[in-house]
Scaffold this motif. Structure first.
Motif, PDB file in Angstrom:
ATOM      1  N   SER A 162      -7.447 -11.154  -5.762  1.00 12.05           N
ATOM      2  CA  SER A 162      -6.307 -11.435  -5.651  1.00 12.05           C
ATOM      3  C   SER A 162      -5.457 -10.524  -6.367  1.00 12.05           C
ATOM      4  N   ARG A 163      -3.960 -10.247  -5.954  1.00 13.01           N
ATOM      5  CA  ARG A 163      -3.259  -9.254  -6.373  1.00 13.01           C
ATOM      6  C   ARG A 163      -1.795  -9.815  -6.984  1.00 13.01           C
ATOM      7  N   ASP A 164      -1.002  -9.101  -7.860  1.00 11.66           N
ATOM      8  CA  ASP A 164       0.096  -9.556  -8.225  1.00 11.66           C
ATOM      9  C   ASP A 164       1.216  -8.308  -7.861  1.00 11.66           C
ATOM     10  N   ASP A 165       1.107  -7.669  -6.765  1.00  9.00           N
ATOM     11  CA  ASP A 165       1.837  -6.618  -6.665  1.00  9.00           C
ATOM     12  C   ASP A 165       3.306  -6.850  -5.545  1.00  9.00           C
ATOM     13  N   ARG A 166       3.284  -8.173  -5.263  1.00  4.91           N
ATOM     14  CA  ARG A 166       4.246  -8.250  -4.184  1.00  4.91           C
ATOM     15  C   ARG A 166       5.628  -9.074  -4.979  1.00  4.91           C
ATOM     16  N   THR A 167       6.834  -8.671  -4.772  1.00  4.66           N
ATOM     17  CA  THR A 167       7.926  -9.420  -5.380  1.00  4.66           C
ATOM     18  C   THR A 167       8.024 -10.640  -4.692  1.00  4.66           C
TER      19      THR A 167
END
Length: 314
Positions: free
Chosen positions: A232-237
């Motif tokens: 997973s990733r948390d770099d989207r607004t």
């Protein structure tokens, strides 16, 4: 229009903000809100397999950016991937970009034989007139759903794991990062559109050098070792994002996928995120769509994969 002059030129790194604004205008038309981040556009423009002078196009009408295209080849011999975006009502510009994408794709796939093809993904209700695609020989070959779920720290608490299951993240150990890659390759090998990549190529493909590896988890089971991965990733607004949930065949049916999904809900809720999303192939044979629906994920929007066979003469 007072000035309908059409011009097309390659993109450059300095165009990222204008491209991002265009993509968000397309988002607004197709899904009702802007969801494209500048960092994602910059990553595309700086991808190591992209030569912007040859592989990108910006179309302007009346001095306004109205269409954008990009092609790249990192999915295997003869398979060219592309992005195509155009504002509503600007089909002439969209077609100008599309034809250039096709010509470049044919040159890139030269020598690959009759299986060479160009693939692009478009919203099921796109800004582009779909008769322009079907009239040029494109066919829709797959549909994906983007699904989302609202999160809350009180409701999404860390779940109890299945007996013996242990999770570890990949923040500190390069060996674990390589293991996560190996698990993705193994568990997605039979999925439509999956391209086998070595570790370094995979890192480039997922922009892995900017990842927060504490949000990539490996699950192990007694007697089986590493059995599953959640990437997973948390770099989207707009939302947190799950790129992959993969469970090895011998570990399926034991609640591992459900646990990973609920673990992600809890982790992102604890980070203050109010939404988590993912994409799923509606024809996925592992039952992924039903799993996500059973855990409260709902349709946000859908995209179709369109494919054009690249005959050398057009």
């Amino acid at each position: 229009m007072a000035n309908d002059t059409l011009t097309v030129r390659p993109a450059g790194p300095g165009d990222a903000q204008d491209i991002c604004a265009l993509l968000n205008a397309v988002d607004l038309a197709e899904i009702g809100r802007p969801e494209t981040d500048l960092g994602s556009v910059e990553a595309d423009l700086n991808h190591p397999d992209v030569d912007l002078a040859a592989d990108s196009w910006l179309a302007f009408q009346g001095g306004r950016l109205v269409a954008y295209g990009l092609v790249w080849a990192d999915s295997g011999p003869g398979l060219i991937d592309g992005d195509h975006y155009v504002l509503p009502g600007r089909d002439r510009a969209g077609l100008a970009v599309l034809s250039r994408m096709e010509g470049r794709a044919r040159r890139m796939a030269s020598g690959a034989g009759p299986g060479a093809r160009l693939r692009i993904q478009l919203n099921v209700r796109p800004t582009l007139d779909l008769t322009l695609l079907t009239g040029r020989g494109y066919r829709s070959v797959r549909r994906y759903q983007v699904m989302t779920r609202t999160l809350g720290p009180a409701a999404d608490l860390p779940p109890e794991p299945p007996a013996g299951l242990v999770l570890r993240d990949c923040a500190a150990d390069e060996a674990d990062r390589r293991r996560a890659h190996a698990l993705v390759e193994e568990t997605f090998a039979a999925h439509f559109g999956h391209a086998e990549r070595d570790y370094e190529a995979w890192l480039d493909h997922v922009d892995g050098r900017r990842l927060d590896w504490s949000l990539v988890w490996i699950a192990s089971l007694p007697g089986q070792g590493d059995a599953a991965v959640l990437f997973s990733r948390d770099d989207r607004t707009s939302m947190g994002w799950i790129s992959h949930i993969g469970v090895r065949k011998e570990a399926r049916g034991r609640g591992v996928g459900s646990h990973l999904l609920r673990h992600a809900f809890a982790a992102y809720a604890a980070r203050g995120r109010d939404t988590l999303g993912l994409g799923v192939d509606v024809l996925n044979e592992t039952g992924a769509l039903a799993l996500y629906e059973a855990h409260g994920m709902t349709l946000h929007y859908a995209v179709d994969t369109w494919e054009l066979r690249l005959h050398p003469q057009g």
